[in-house]
Design an enzyme around this catalytic site. Structure first.
Site, PDB file in Angstrom:
ATOM      1  N   PRO A  38    -118.119 -39.256  29.849  1.00 33.20           N
ATOM      2  CA  PRO A  38    -117.911 -39.402  28.408  1.00 33.20           C
ATOM      3  C   PRO A  38    -119.145 -39.063  27.575  1.00 33.20           C
ATOM      4  O   PRO A  38    -119.038 -38.868  26.363  1.00 33.20           O
ATOM      5  CB  PRO A  38    -117.528 -40.884  28.254  1.00 33.20           C
ATOM      6  CG  PRO A  38    -118.151 -41.566  29.426  1.00 33.20           C
ATOM      7  CD  PRO A  38    -118.154 -40.557  30.536  1.00 33.20           C
ATOM      8  N   CYS A  39    -120.309 -38.974  28.208  1.00 33.61           N
ATOM      9  CA  CYS A  39    -121.542 -38.696  27.450  1.00 33.61           C
ATOM     10  C   CYS A  39    -121.489 -37.315  26.804  1.00 33.61           C
ATOM     11  O   CYS A  39    -121.736 -37.166  25.612  1.00 33.61           O
ATOM     12  CB  CYS A  39    -122.754 -38.787  28.367  1.00 33.61           C
ATOM     13  SG  CYS A  39    -122.996 -40.433  29.071  1.00 33.61           S
ATOM     14  N   HIS A  40    -121.168 -36.291  27.593  1.00 35.83           N
ATOM     15  CA  HIS A  40    -121.183 -34.932  27.064  1.00 35.83           C
ATOM     16  C   HIS A  40    -119.967 -34.120  27.477  1.00 35.83           C
ATOM     17  O   HIS A  40    -119.913 -32.918  27.265  1.00 35.83           O
ATOM     18  CB  HIS A  40    -122.468 -34.223  27.487  1.00 35.83           C
ATOM     19  CG  HIS A  40    -123.696 -34.920  27.008  1.00 35.83           C
ATOM     20  ND1 HIS A  40    -124.397 -35.815  27.791  1.00 35.83           N
ATOM     21  CD2 HIS A  40    -124.328 -34.897  25.802  1.00 35.83           C
ATOM     22  CE1 HIS A  40    -125.417 -36.306  27.094  1.00 35.83           C
ATOM     23  NE2 HIS A  40    -125.396 -35.766  25.891  1.00 35.83           N
ATOM     24  N   GLY A  41    -119.003 -34.753  28.129  1.00 37.65           N
ATOM     25  CA  GLY A  41    -117.729 -34.097  28.395  1.00 37.65           C
ATOM     26  C   GLY A  41    -117.610 -33.320  29.690  1.00 37.65           C
ATOM     27  O   GLY A  41    -116.683 -32.515  29.839  1.00 37.65           O
TER      28      GLY A  41
ATOM     29  N   PRO B  91    -121.057 -29.258  30.619  1.00 39.56           N
ATOM     30  CA  PRO B  91    -122.526 -29.274  30.536  1.00 39.56           C
ATOM     31  C   PRO B  91    -123.190 -29.466  31.898  1.00 39.56           C
ATOM     32  O   PRO B  91    -124.291 -28.983  32.122  1.00 39.56           O
ATOM     33  CB  PRO B  91    -122.814 -30.470  29.621  1.00 39.56           C
ATOM     34  CG  PRO B  91    -121.548 -30.722  28.884  1.00 39.56           C
ATOM     35  CD  PRO B  91    -120.436 -30.298  29.806  1.00 39.56           C
TER      36      PRO B  91
END
Length: 200
Positions: free
Chosen positions: A155-158, A172
């Site tokens: 959930p931080c950067h997908g 990412p």
């Protein structure tokens, strides 16, 4: 000395011998406890890299458990046949389906399922982007969309990973999730932290 006195002395001698033996035995046991305790890995040693055993017989099909090795979460997923069959269908959507980045898994896991036994995935639960902990999205579809077949989502950067810990294109995260060294010490017990002699 009377016969009664002789009998009393024998009883007393027996009592003293028994008490001495018990006291000595307890003393030896008490002295041995720290010694035996020193032979098991301390919490510090475990965090530094001691191997961790996982009993896979208690993990139901489709169930994921988390253990800890070297201070990192390690996921053990008992994949169903449907989960295993879904893996090759995703290859075109993945950044490294052929496992060209060999540092992400030991040689004995450089195969289609990235595992020793095809049903049992063992992977470090840390995103290879910035070290966040992805969420398990094991079930297909749901809030991940109709084309989601199950996997892990950071959930931080997908970043997205499939049920073998392989990263999706466009994420990412630059590489697949890490498969730690591990081996089976019997049919249902995995030892995380030591390499297997199995071939891929």
């Amino acid at each position: 000395m009377s016969k009664k006195d002789k009998g009393f002395d024998k009883d007393r001698r027996k009592f003293l011998l028994t008490a001495t033996a018990l006291t000595g035995g307890l003393g030896v046991a008490a002295a041995g406890i720290p010694f035996v305790s020193s032979m098991t890995p301390s919490e510090k040693a475990k965090a530094a890299g001691a191997s961790v055993e996982v009993d896979t017989s208690k993990i139901k099909k489709g169930e994921l458990i988390t253990t800890e090795w070297r201070g990192q979460p390690v996921w053990v997923l008992n994949r169903t046949d449907e989960m295993i069959q879904s893996l090759p269908k995703l290859d075109k959507n993945l950044a490294d389906p052929d496992l060209k980045v060999t540092s992400q898994q030991p040689k004995y896991c450089q195969n289609a399922t990235r595992s020793i036994k095809s049903d049992m995935l063992v992977v470090v639960g840390i995103c290879t982007h910035l070290g966040c902990s992805p969420s398990a999205k094991i079930e297909p579809k749901g809030d991940m969309g109709d084309d989601w077949t199950g996997g892990f989502f950071c959930p931080c950067h997908g970043s997205k990973f499939d049920l073998a810990g392989r990263v999706y294109k466009g994420s990412p995260a630059p590489t697949n999730l890490v498969v730690p060294p591990h081996k089976y010490i019997d049919e249902n017990t995995i030892l995380i932290g030591e390499d297997s002699k199995e071939e891929a």
